[in-house]
Design a protein around this motif. Structure first.
Motif, PDB file in Angstrom:
ATOM      1  N   ASN A  23      94.148 -34.702  86.467  1.00  0.00           N
ATOM      2  CA  ASN A  23      95.523 -34.539  86.008  1.00  0.00           C
ATOM      3  C   ASN A  23      95.660 -33.219  85.257  1.00  0.00           C
ATOM      4  OD1 ASN A  23      98.177 -35.087  85.127  1.00  0.00           O
ATOM      5  ND2 ASN A  23      97.407 -36.081  83.278  1.00  0.00           N
ATOM      6  N   GLY A  24      96.696 -32.459  85.580  1.00  0.00           N
ATOM      7  CA  GLY A  24      96.896 -31.173  84.933  1.00  0.00           C
ATOM      8  C   GLY A  24      98.029 -31.153  83.930  1.00  0.00           C
ATOM      9  N   GLU A  25      98.430 -32.326  83.435  1.00  0.00           N
ATOM     10  CA  GLU A  25      99.553 -32.418  82.510  1.00  0.00           C
ATOM     11  C   GLU A  25      99.136 -33.106  81.215  1.00  0.00           C
ATOM     12  OE1 GLU A  25     102.330 -31.038  83.187  1.00  0.00           O
ATOM     13  OE2 GLU A  25     102.345 -30.796  85.371  1.00  0.00           O
ATOM     14  N   SER A  26      99.984 -32.981  80.195  1.00  0.00           N
ATOM     15  CA  SER A  26      99.803 -33.743  78.967  1.00  0.00           C
ATOM     16  C   SER A  26     100.213 -35.189  79.232  1.00  0.00           C
ATOM     17  CB  SER A  26     100.663 -33.154  77.855  1.00  0.00           C
ATOM     18  OG  SER A  26     102.039 -33.406  78.122  1.00  0.00           O
ATOM     19  N   PRO A  27      99.831 -36.130  78.368  1.00  0.00           N
ATOM     20  CA  PRO A  27     100.228 -37.533  78.614  1.00  0.00           C
ATOM     21  C   PRO A  27     101.734 -37.701  78.742  1.00  0.00           C
ATOM     22  CG  PRO A  27      98.573 -37.425  76.886  1.00  0.00           C
ATOM     23  CD  PRO A  27      98.959 -36.010  77.192  1.00  0.00           C
ATOM     24  N   TRP A  28     102.509 -36.942  77.962  1.00  0.00           N
ATOM     25  CA  TRP A  28     103.959 -37.123  77.930  1.00  0.00           C
ATOM     26  C   TRP A  28     104.631 -36.616  79.200  1.00  0.00           C
ATOM     27  CZ3 TRP A  28     100.912 -34.620  74.341  1.00  0.00           C
ATOM     28  CH2 TRP A  28     100.510 -35.431  73.275  1.00  0.00           C
ATOM     29  N   MET A  29     103.981 -35.705  79.913  1.00  0.00           N
ATOM     30  CA  MET A  29     104.547 -35.164  81.147  1.00  0.00           C
ATOM     31  C   MET A  29     103.779 -35.625  82.382  1.00  0.00           C
ATOM     32  SD  MET A  29     107.289 -33.324  80.658  1.00  0.00           S
ATOM     33  CE  MET A  29     107.777 -34.642  79.532  1.00  0.00           C
ATOM     34  N   THR A  30     102.780 -36.474  82.196  1.00  0.00           N
ATOM     35  CA  THR A  30     101.973 -36.949  83.321  1.00  0.00           C
ATOM     36  C   THR A  30     102.813 -37.769  84.289  1.00  0.00           C
ATOM     37  OG1 THR A  30      99.870 -36.944  82.142  1.00  0.00           O
ATOM     38  CG2 THR A  30     100.079 -38.495  83.967  1.00  0.00           C
ATOM     39  N   ARG A  31     102.670 -37.459  85.562  1.00  0.00           N
ATOM     40  CA  ARG A  31     103.388 -38.181  86.609  1.00  0.00           C
ATOM     41  C   ARG A  31     102.534 -39.349  87.093  1.00  0.00           C
ATOM     42  NH1 ARG A  31     105.515 -33.322  90.576  1.00  0.00           N
ATOM     43  NH2 ARG A  31     106.993 -32.345  89.129  1.00  0.00           N
ATOM     44  N   MET A  32     103.041 -40.541  86.912  1.00  0.00           N
ATOM     45  CA  MET A  32     102.346 -41.730  87.430  1.00  0.00           C
ATOM     46  C   MET A  32     102.769 -41.918  88.884  1.00  0.00           C
ATOM     47  SD  MET A  32     102.745 -44.196  84.067  1.00  0.00           S
ATOM     48  CE  MET A  32     104.430 -43.631  83.671  1.00  0.00           C
ATOM     49  N   TRP A  33     102.042 -41.285  89.784  1.00  0.00           N
ATOM     50  CA  TRP A  33     102.394 -41.283  91.204  1.00  0.00           C
ATOM     51  C   TRP A  33     102.167 -42.664  91.817  1.00  0.00           C
ATOM     52  CZ3 TRP A  33     103.829 -37.051  94.439  1.00  0.00           C
ATOM     53  CH2 TRP A  33     103.888 -35.813  93.786  1.00  0.00           C
ATOM     54  N   ILE A  34     102.917 -42.944  92.858  1.00  0.00           N
ATOM     55  CA  ILE A  34     102.769 -44.196  93.598  1.00  0.00           C
ATOM     56  C   ILE A  34     101.335 -44.338  94.122  1.00  0.00           C
ATOM     57  CG2 ILE A  34     103.406 -45.345  95.765  1.00  0.00           C
ATOM     58  CD1 ILE A  34     106.275 -44.415  95.312  1.00  0.00           C
ATOM     59  N   ASP A  35     100.786 -43.271  94.685  1.00  0.00           N
ATOM     60  CA  ASP A  35      99.468 -43.363  95.303  1.00  0.00           C
ATOM     61  C   ASP A  35      98.325 -43.241  94.289  1.00  0.00           C
ATOM     62  OD1 ASP A  35      99.843 -40.719  94.726  1.00  0.00           O
ATOM     63  OD2 ASP A  35      99.300 -39.957  96.701  1.00  0.00           O
ATOM     64  N   ARG A  50     126.218 -32.332  86.665  1.00  0.00           N
ATOM     65  CA  ARG A  50     126.012 -31.611  87.922  1.00  0.00           C
ATOM     66  C   ARG A  50     126.247 -32.478  89.147  1.00  0.00           C
ATOM     67  NH1 ARG A  50     120.550 -27.974  86.686  1.00  0.00           N
ATOM     68  NH2 ARG A  50     121.416 -26.823  84.918  1.00  0.00           N
ATOM     69  N   GLN A  51     126.522 -33.752  88.895  1.00  0.00           N
ATOM     70  CA  GLN A  51     126.732 -34.707  89.985  1.00  0.00           C
ATOM     71  C   GLN A  51     125.527 -34.708  90.938  1.00  0.00           C
ATOM     72  OE1 GLN A  51     130.520 -34.088  91.920  1.00  0.00           O
ATOM     73  NE2 GLN A  51     131.693 -34.553  90.075  1.00  0.00           N
ATOM     74  N   GLN A  52     124.359 -34.808  90.350  1.00  0.00           N
ATOM     75  CA  GLN A  52     123.111 -34.809  91.118  1.00  0.00           C
ATOM     76  C   GLN A  52     122.279 -36.041  90.794  1.00  0.00           C
ATOM     77  OE1 GLN A  52     121.328 -30.986  90.098  1.00  0.00           O
ATOM     78  NE2 GLN A  52     122.018 -30.111  92.047  1.00  0.00           N
ATOM     79  N   CYS A  53     121.694 -36.603  91.833  1.00  0.00           N
ATOM     80  CA  CYS A  53     120.773 -37.741  91.706  1.00  0.00           C
ATOM     81  C   CYS A  53     119.385 -37.268  92.088  1.00  0.00           C
ATOM     82  CB  CYS A  53     121.230 -38.888  92.613  1.00  0.00           C
ATOM     83  SG  CYS A  53     120.060 -40.256  92.710  1.00  0.00           S
ATOM     84  N   HIS A  54     118.454 -37.368  91.158  1.00  0.00           N
ATOM     85  CA  HIS A  54     117.077 -36.924  91.399  1.00  0.00           C
ATOM     86  C   HIS A  54     116.174 -38.140  91.627  1.00  0.00           C
ATOM     87  CE1 HIS A  54     118.486 -33.036  90.142  1.00  0.00           C
ATOM     88  NE2 HIS A  54     118.759 -33.468  88.915  1.00  0.00           N
ATOM     89  N   LEU A  55     115.389 -38.101  92.696  1.00  0.00           N
ATOM     90  CA  LEU A  55     114.485 -39.201  93.054  1.00  0.00           C
ATOM     91  C   LEU A  55     113.055 -38.685  93.115  1.00  0.00           C
ATOM     92  CD1 LEU A  55     116.588 -40.631  96.031  1.00  0.00           C
ATOM     93  CD2 LEU A  55     116.835 -41.158  93.594  1.00  0.00           C
ATOM     94  N   ALA A  56     112.104 -39.527  92.714  1.00  0.00           N
ATOM     95  CA  ALA A  56     110.706 -39.083  92.695  1.00  0.00           C
ATOM     96  C   ALA A  56     109.770 -40.227  93.053  1.00  0.00           C
ATOM     97  CB  ALA A  56     110.343 -38.524  91.317  1.00  0.00           C
ATOM     98  N   ARG A  57     108.631 -39.839  93.639  1.00  0.00           N
ATOM     99  CA  ARG A  57     107.568 -40.807  93.954  1.00  0.00           C
ATOM    100  C   ARG A  57     106.664 -41.049  92.751  1.00  0.00           C
ATOM    101  NH1 ARG A  57     105.892 -42.196  98.730  1.00  0.00           N
ATOM    102  NH2 ARG A  57     103.691 -41.872  98.217  1.00  0.00           N
ATOM    103  N   TRP A  58     107.124 -40.666  91.598  1.00  0.00           N
ATOM    104  CA  TRP A  58     106.358 -40.855  90.369  1.00  0.00           C
ATOM    105  C   TRP A  58     107.320 -41.234  89.247  1.00  0.00           C
ATOM    106  CZ3 TRP A  58     107.258 -35.951  92.479  1.00  0.00           C
ATOM    107  CH2 TRP A  58     108.163 -35.152  91.768  1.00  0.00           C
ATOM    108  N   ALA A  59     106.759 -41.542  88.107  1.00  0.00           N
ATOM    109  CA  ALA A  59     107.546 -41.756  86.892  1.00  0.00           C
ATOM    110  C   ALA A  59     106.771 -41.171  85.726  1.00  0.00           C
ATOM    111  CB  ALA A  59     107.797 -43.241  86.660  1.00  0.00           C
ATOM    112  N   ILE A  60     107.486 -40.598  84.764  1.00  0.00           N
ATOM    113  CA  ILE A  60     106.849 -40.127  83.530  1.00  0.00           C
ATOM    114  C   ILE A  60     107.208 -41.105  82.410  1.00  0.00           C
ATOM    115  CG2 ILE A  60     106.926 -37.732  84.306  1.00  0.00           C
ATOM    116  CD1 ILE A  60     109.252 -37.279  82.344  1.00  0.00           C
ATOM    117  N   LEU A  61     106.649 -40.890  81.231  1.00  0.00           N
ATOM    118  CA  LEU A  61     106.885 -41.807  80.118  1.00  0.00           C
ATOM    119  C   LEU A  61     108.344 -41.830  79.706  1.00  0.00           C
ATOM    120  CD1 LEU A  61     103.786 -41.088  77.846  1.00  0.00           C
ATOM    121  CD2 LEU A  61     104.122 -42.958  79.464  1.00  0.00           C
ATOM    122  N   GLY A  62     109.046 -40.742  79.978  1.00  0.00           N
ATOM    123  CA  GLY A  62     110.458 -40.657  79.615  1.00  0.00           C
ATOM    124  C   GLY A  62     110.682 -39.617  78.547  1.00  0.00           C
ATOM    125  N   GLU A  63     111.464 -38.586  78.887  1.00  0.00           N
ATOM    126  CA  GLU A  63     111.781 -37.541  77.912  1.00  0.00           C
ATOM    127  C   GLU A  63     113.265 -37.574  77.604  1.00  0.00           C
ATOM    128  OE1 GLU A  63     111.227 -33.550  79.261  1.00  0.00           O
ATOM    129  OE2 GLU A  63     111.780 -34.001  81.325  1.00  0.00           O
TER     130      GLU A  63
END
Length: 462
Positions: free
Chosen positions: A312-324, A424-437
């Motif tokens: 993992n190349g991120e801090s715990p707060w920005m770590t992406r918990m990927w599906i895989d 911005r009327q934008q919906c962002h989707l991801a195969r991961w989740a972070i802790l929440g910022e």
């Protein structure tokens, strides 16, 4: 069946058709060409890259952690079987005490050295940890210069910069030294990889595993031990978090780089001429981690991307918990050089006797349970997607939260987290989740149904 019929059938079975002969000839020709090319040739690199792409796709579609909980064929003692190199520079030297203390907090008392790119201060021979362990410090570029490994390169711009920095440090011109350290730290860092590993191989040659990490990298001992117990340390292993194109895949140094003792033996004992060439190249190389990888490639040791999902190349707060990666152990954090981030992480994980898994970060840091998003799917002023990139999906002209949630649940590639930006009327989707910022004015959530399904598929304990 008569004799004539049997002969005819045997002839049909044993005699390949003309197209089959052509295919076999082409395959044989390619195999011969492949075998005759150098280990680091573009052809070999291309085929290895394609193999890794296929392997990565399979692991993404069919993630599995069951093999990790079978008996370990190569169990290790992390204190006695591992040696660690911590890299630092003049501009980041103040990070080192916290980095070492964080590791010792977790009782990770493996033999460790600190390598830097400037002369030692008079009182700087060793760092003594709270557990009493002495950690030696080495000016690794100075060491490499003194023994003649950089002979003929003394007038290279990078070495002249090192000399200027060394003179500023020895003359106690701290403002000049600080400016130089910040401006050229990445250049000098490229010169530390090969000599650092050579130094630790010479001084600690009997270790099963060697780890190289930055001064803002934290390694979770229990997770690393679980992984290494399944790998044969008598074979050359070179593993980490891969980056780069097919011509020179290399492990991201900040995520930590793991090598078996057999790999270092093959490089430093069996191929000193390749090492010497690498030292010369270090005065102009852009990235030291890539230079290490291309040097290993010259002797037939390639970055093994099988275990990329552990790093993992991120801090715990920005770590992406990927599906895989949900079910896999998490080995490292990076980017802990600011404020007291390293000490905080060290305190948080110091009592973790069991492996830490990607999906557990929310529980460790007091985040909401995944199941809570089933009953309460929408959270305000927070973002569970985080940084956007080529792996995230953005849908424009979305104004309703329900529309964004529906898009997440219907995304064919899988969606673990969603965020709606009404402005911005934008919906962002991801195969991961972070802790929440914190994200003022946004709505976000985690796909609780998918998260529970993933958790239930894991062999490891919750």
């Amino acid at each position: 069946m008569g004799i004539a019929e049997r002969k005819s059938l045997r002839s049909c079975i044993m005699r390949p058709s003309r197209p089959q002969k052509i295919i076999l000839a082409v395959l044989a020709f390619l195999f011969i060409i492949y075998s005759l090319t150098p280990y680091d040739s573009p052809l070999r690199s291309f085929f290895r890259f394609q193999h890794n792409v296929i392997q990565d796709y399979y692991q993404n579609v069919h993630p599995s952690d069951s093999w990790l909980f079978k008996p370990q064929p190569y169990p290790i003692d992390p204190v006695n079987d591992i040696a660690i190199v911590v890299k630092t520079g003049f501009g980041t030297r103040n990070r080192v005490p916290a980095a070492l203390e964080a590791l010792s907090n977790e009782s990770f008392s493996a033999d460790t050295i600190v390598v830097q790119d400037f002369p030692l201060f008079p009182e700087q021979k060793n760092i003594t940890l709270s557990n009493g362990k002495e950690i030696p410090i080495i000016d690794i570029i100075g060491w490499n210069l003194e023994r003649g490994a950089l002979k003929g390169q003394e007038q290279q711009e990078r070495l002249l910069k090192y000399t200027t920095l060394a003179e500023a440090v020895e003359g106690e011109e701290w403002m000049l030294a600080d400016g130089l350290g910040k401006d050229m730290g990445w250049e000098l860092d490229a010169m530390k990889f090969l000599p650092s590993l050579e130094y630790i191989w010479q001084t600690m040659p009997k270790k099963k595993w060697y780890i190289m990490a930055d001064d803002d990298t934290y390694i979770i001992k229990s997770s690393l031990t679980l992984l290494l117990g399944h790998l044969d340390y008598t074979k050359p292993h070179f593993i980490g978090n891969p980056v780069g194109d097919y011509k020179g895949r290399f492990p991201h140094g900040g995520s930590s780089v793991v090598m078996s003792g057999a790999a270092l033996k093959k490089l430093y004992d069996d191929h000193p001429e390749v090492v010497a060439e690498g030292h010369q190249e270090s005065t102009t190389a852009i990235w030291g981690d890539k230079l290490l990888s291309t040097t290993f490639m010259k002797i037939g040791i390639y970055l093994d991307e099988t275990y990329r999902r552990f790093f993992n190349g991120e801090s715990p707060w920005m770590t992406r918990m990927w599906i895989d990666r949900f079910c896999l152990p998490l080995v490292s954090f990076h980017g802990l050089g600011h404020d007291d981030a390293m000490l905080h992480v060290g305190e948080t994980f110091k009592n973790m006797d069991e492996p830490v898994f990607w999906r557990q970060l929310g529980k460790i840091y007091g985040g909401p349970d995944f199941a809570s998003f089933i009953a309460e799917p929408i959270r305000t002023n927070v973002d569970y997607v985080g940084r956007l990139d080529e792996y995230s999906t953005t849908i424009d002209k979305v104004t309703e939260v329900e529309e964004c949630i529906k898009a997440c649940h219907e995304l064919s590639s899988g969606c673990l987290a969603w965020t709606l930006d009404p402005g911005r009327q934008q919906c962002h989707l991801a195969r991961w989740a972070i802790l929440g910022e914190a994200a003022e004015g946004r709505f976000s959530g985690i796909n609780g149904q998918l998260a529970q399904k993933l958790e239930s598929s894991c062999q490891s304990p919750p």
